[in-house]
Scaffold this motif. Structure first.
Motif, PDB file in Angstrom:
ATOM      1  N   UNK A 127       1.336 -54.759   3.756  1.00 56.43           N
ATOM      2  CA  UNK A 127       0.890 -53.563   3.053  1.00 56.43           C
ATOM      3  C   UNK A 127      -0.399 -53.867   2.304  1.00 56.43           C
ATOM      4  N   UNK A 128      -1.226 -52.868   2.165  1.00 55.28           N
ATOM      5  CA  UNK A 128      -2.469 -53.011   1.420  1.00 55.28           C
ATOM      6  C   UNK A 128      -2.176 -53.003  -0.070  1.00 55.28           C
ATOM      7  N   UNK A 129      -2.807 -53.899  -0.787  1.00 53.31           N
ATOM      8  CA  UNK A 129      -2.736 -53.950  -2.242  1.00 53.31           C
ATOM      9  C   UNK A 129      -3.314 -52.637  -2.763  1.00 53.31           C
ATOM     10  N   UNK A 130      -2.539 -51.880  -3.536  1.00 57.32           N
ATOM     11  CA  UNK A 130      -2.937 -50.534  -3.933  1.00 57.32           C
ATOM     12  C   UNK A 130      -3.147 -50.426  -5.436  1.00 57.32           C
ATOM     13  N   UNK A 131      -4.308 -49.920  -5.798  1.00 57.41           N
ATOM     14  CA  UNK A 131      -4.679 -49.725  -7.202  1.00 57.41           C
ATOM     15  C   UNK A 131      -4.881 -48.234  -7.443  1.00 57.41           C
TER      16      UNK A 131
ATOM     17  N   UNK B  13     -15.411 -44.507 -15.935  1.00 58.93           N
ATOM     18  CA  UNK B  13     -16.354 -45.060 -14.961  1.00 58.93           C
ATOM     19  C   UNK B  13     -16.278 -46.590 -14.966  1.00 58.93           C
ATOM     20  N   UNK B  14     -16.150 -47.165 -16.158  1.00 62.75           N
ATOM     21  CA  UNK B  14     -15.998 -48.620 -16.269  1.00 62.75           C
ATOM     22  C   UNK B  14     -14.687 -49.066 -15.622  1.00 62.75           C
ATOM     23  N   UNK B  15     -13.629 -48.278 -15.793  1.00 60.01           N
ATOM     24  CA  UNK B  15     -12.338 -48.604 -15.183  1.00 60.01           C
ATOM     25  C   UNK B  15     -12.447 -48.575 -13.656  1.00 60.01           C
ATOM     26  N   UNK B  16     -13.114 -47.574 -13.125  1.00 57.65           N
ATOM     27  CA  UNK B  16     -13.289 -47.484 -11.675  1.00 57.65           C
ATOM     28  C   UNK B  16     -14.131 -48.651 -11.158  1.00 57.65           C
ATOM     29  N   UNK B  17     -15.176 -49.001 -11.884  1.00 58.28           N
ATOM     30  CA  UNK B  17     -16.025 -50.136 -11.501  1.00 58.28           C
ATOM     31  C   UNK B  17     -15.199 -51.420 -11.465  1.00 58.28           C
ATOM     32  N   UNK B  18     -14.363 -51.635 -12.491  1.00 59.62           N
ATOM     33  CA  UNK B  18     -13.517 -52.833 -12.545  1.00 59.62           C
ATOM     34  C   UNK B  18     -12.506 -52.817 -11.392  1.00 59.62           C
TER      35      UNK B  18
ATOM     36  N   UNK C 241     -10.250 -54.782  -6.402  1.00 56.04           N
ATOM     37  CA  UNK C 241      -9.780 -54.443  -5.058  1.00 56.04           C
ATOM     38  C   UNK C 241     -10.562 -55.212  -4.001  1.00 56.04           C
ATOM     39  N   UNK C 242     -11.838 -55.408  -4.230  1.00 50.18           N
ATOM     40  CA  UNK C 242     -12.646 -56.177  -3.281  1.00 50.18           C
ATOM     41  C   UNK C 242     -12.150 -57.620  -3.212  1.00 50.18           C
ATOM     42  N   UNK C 243     -11.823 -58.204  -4.348  1.00 51.47           N
ATOM     43  CA  UNK C 243     -11.300 -59.577  -4.377  1.00 51.47           C
ATOM     44  C   UNK C 243      -9.923 -59.675  -3.727  1.00 51.47           C
ATOM     45  N   UNK C 244      -9.097 -58.663  -3.947  1.00 54.81           N
ATOM     46  CA  UNK C 244      -7.712 -58.696  -3.469  1.00 54.81           C
ATOM     47  C   UNK C 244      -7.535 -58.093  -2.080  1.00 54.81           C
ATOM     48  N   UNK C 245      -8.612 -57.556  -1.514  1.00 52.11           N
ATOM     49  CA  UNK C 245      -8.493 -56.895  -0.216  1.00 52.11           C
ATOM     50  C   UNK C 245      -7.688 -55.614  -0.305  1.00 52.11           C
ATOM     51  N   UNK C 246      -7.843 -54.908  -1.406  1.00 53.11           N
ATOM     52  CA  UNK C 246      -7.043 -53.718  -1.649  1.00 53.11           C
ATOM     53  C   UNK C 246      -7.786 -52.417  -1.466  1.00 53.11           C
ATOM     54  N   UNK C 247      -7.086 -51.346  -1.778  1.00 54.09           N
ATOM     55  CA  UNK C 247      -7.623 -49.991  -1.705  1.00 54.09           C
ATOM     56  C   UNK C 247      -7.343 -49.289  -3.023  1.00 54.09           C
ATOM     57  N   UNK C 248      -8.144 -48.279  -3.300  1.00 54.03           N
ATOM     58  CA  UNK C 248      -8.043 -47.558  -4.569  1.00 54.03           C
ATOM     59  C   UNK C 248      -7.676 -46.106  -4.329  1.00 54.03           C
TER      60      UNK C 248
ATOM     61  N   UNK D  58     -20.691 -46.137  -4.766  1.00 52.20           N
ATOM     62  CA  UNK D  58     -21.874 -46.302  -3.936  1.00 52.20           C
ATOM     63  C   UNK D  58     -21.530 -46.720  -2.523  1.00 52.20           C
ATOM     64  N   UNK D  59     -22.030 -47.863  -2.122  1.00 53.19           N
ATOM     65  CA  UNK D  59     -21.808 -48.376  -0.771  1.00 53.19           C
ATOM     66  C   UNK D  59     -20.693 -49.424  -0.723  1.00 53.19           C
ATOM     67  N   UNK D  60     -19.791 -49.384  -1.674  1.00 56.21           N
ATOM     68  CA  UNK D  60     -18.686 -50.340  -1.703  1.00 56.21           C
ATOM     69  C   UNK D  60     -17.890 -50.278  -0.405  1.00 56.21           C
ATOM     70  N   UNK D  61     -17.408 -51.428   0.025  1.00 58.65           N
ATOM     71  CA  UNK D  61     -16.602 -51.476   1.245  1.00 58.65           C
ATOM     72  C   UNK D  61     -15.118 -51.244   0.957  1.00 58.65           C
ATOM     73  N   UNK D  62     -14.775 -51.069  -0.323  1.00 67.06           N
ATOM     74  CA  UNK D  62     -13.385 -50.816  -0.703  1.00 67.06           C
ATOM     75  C   UNK D  62     -13.031 -49.359  -0.392  1.00 67.06           C
ATOM     76  N   UNK D  63     -11.922 -49.135   0.322  1.00 69.24           N
ATOM     77  CA  UNK D  63     -11.511 -47.751   0.587  1.00 69.24           C
ATOM     78  C   UNK D  63     -11.081 -47.060  -0.709  1.00 69.24           C
TER      79      UNK D  63
END
Length: 141
Positions: free
Chosen positions: A3-7, A18-23, A28-35, A71-76
């Motif tokens: 399963x995908x790590x879900x945040x 906005x700071x929370x979303x940035x964090x 999620x990028x480090x953990x291979x997760x999705x938001x 922006x162009x983040x690769x995190x879903x």
């Protein structure tokens, strides 16, 4: 199959959210997760807006904030708009999540508070770990 790590991340357009979303994107990028970026709306009839208007405005605000921050983040990033109170909406959405991320304070209440009522409710009632992200600049009120 894993399963995908879900945040789940609360978004209200404030600097803190906005700071929370940035964090959350960074984590999620480090953990291979999705938001799941969630924005809730709940208007009293005295405001004179029809529910469709409020829902569309909220969806547009969420779209704009996610586009600006991710922006162009690769995190879903899944965008979810919910009618109702934000604290309950976040708790419900995070029921099966791995992590809930919220800003330390949003648009309401006491501007000098270190932690807003929604964040406080989430910390006390979420079924998963909660990360509270402070507003940029370390402002305390």
């Amino acid at each position: 199959m894993t399963e995908t790590y879900r945040i789940v991340t609360g978004v209200d357009g404030s600097a803190s959210s906005r700071a929370a979303l940035r964090w959350a994107l960074w984590h999620a990028d480090l953990a291979g997760g999705a938001i799941t970026a969630l924005m809730a709306w709940d208007l009293s009839p005295i405001y004179g807006w029809a529910p469709d208007d409020a829902g569309h405005r909220t969806a547009r605000t969420l779209q704009d904030v996610v586009h600006e921050v991710a922006g162009e983040s690769r995190v879903p990033v899944e965008r979810v708009v919910v009618q109702g109170g934000p604290a309950k909406a976040l708790i419900d959405a995070a029921a099966d999540a791995d992590l809930l991320v919220v800003g330390s304070r949003g648009h309401g209440g006491f501007t000098g508070a270190l932690l807003g009522s929604v964040g406080q409710h989430c910390v006390q009632h979420a079924a998963c770990p909660v990360v509270v992200v402070r507003e940029p600049g370390g402002r305390t009120g």
